[in-house]
Motif scaffolding. Structure first.
Motif, PDB file in Angstrom:
ATOM      1  N   HIS A 219       0.824  -1.211   0.000  1.00 51.98           N
ATOM      2  CA  HIS A 219       0.000   0.000   0.000  1.00 51.98           C
ATOM      3  C   HIS A 219       0.860   1.263   0.000  1.00 51.98           C
ATOM      4  O   HIS A 219       0.413   2.310  -0.452  1.00 51.98           O
ATOM      5  N   GLN A 220       2.105   1.176   0.450  1.00 57.31           N
ATOM      6  CA  GLN A 220       3.005   2.322   0.366  1.00 57.31           C
ATOM      7  C   GLN A 220       3.718   2.367  -0.982  1.00 57.31           C
ATOM      8  O   GLN A 220       3.941   3.432  -1.538  1.00 57.31           O
ATOM      9  N   ARG A 221       4.050   1.203  -1.525  1.00 62.55           N
ATOM     10  CA  ARG A 221       4.691   1.146  -2.853  1.00 62.55           C
ATOM     11  C   ARG A 221       3.781   1.719  -3.933  1.00 62.55           C
ATOM     12  O   ARG A 221       4.244   2.206  -4.949  1.00 62.55           O
ATOM     13  N   ALA A 222       2.477   1.658  -3.695  1.00 57.12           N
ATOM     14  CA  ALA A 222       1.514   2.136  -4.693  1.00 57.12           C
ATOM     15  C   ALA A 222       1.678   3.626  -4.983  1.00 57.12           C
ATOM     16  O   ALA A 222       1.250   4.098  -6.038  1.00 57.12           O
ATOM     17  N   TRP A 223       2.286   4.369  -4.082  1.00 55.69           N
ATOM     18  CA  TRP A 223       2.483   5.808  -4.304  1.00 55.69           C
ATOM     19  C   TRP A 223       3.625   6.092  -5.271  1.00 55.69           C
ATOM     20  O   TRP A 223       3.646   7.146  -5.913  1.00 55.69           O
TER      21      TRP A 223
END
Length: 97
Positions: A18-22
């Protein structure tokens, strides 16, 4: 391309999905001495990059370039191109069909 290699080099175990998605929403603008300038499309993404993703980005850039790199983030609404609208069928909004 350096930026895609850096993004690929970020440790998947250290950074949740969910952080890599940024990260795909960013674009590198340049390297000024030991500071990488990265564009984010809005203020919210900028804050996420500066607070949660800064260590991972800095570590990956430093490893790739072989020296300590700091990260600065700026807001640029044109940082990531907007995908073209998806075509709709003629009958989907009251047209003939």
């Amino acid at each position: 391309m350096v930026w895609s290699s850096v993004l690929d080099g970020i440790d998947n175990d250290a950074l949740p999905a969910h952080q890599r998605a940024w990260l795909p929403q960013t674009r590198p603008l340049g390297l000024i001495e030991d500071t990488a300038l990265i564009a984010a499309p809005n203020e919210f993404t900028k804050k996420v990059l500066e607070s949660r993703l800064y260590p991972a980005i800095s570590k990956a850039l430093s490893a790739h370039l072989g020296r300590e790199i700091r990260v600065a983030v700026t807001v640029d609404p044109t940082a990531v191109p907007t995908p073209p609208p998806t075509p709709t069928s003629p009958g989907s909004y009251g047209g003939p069909g």
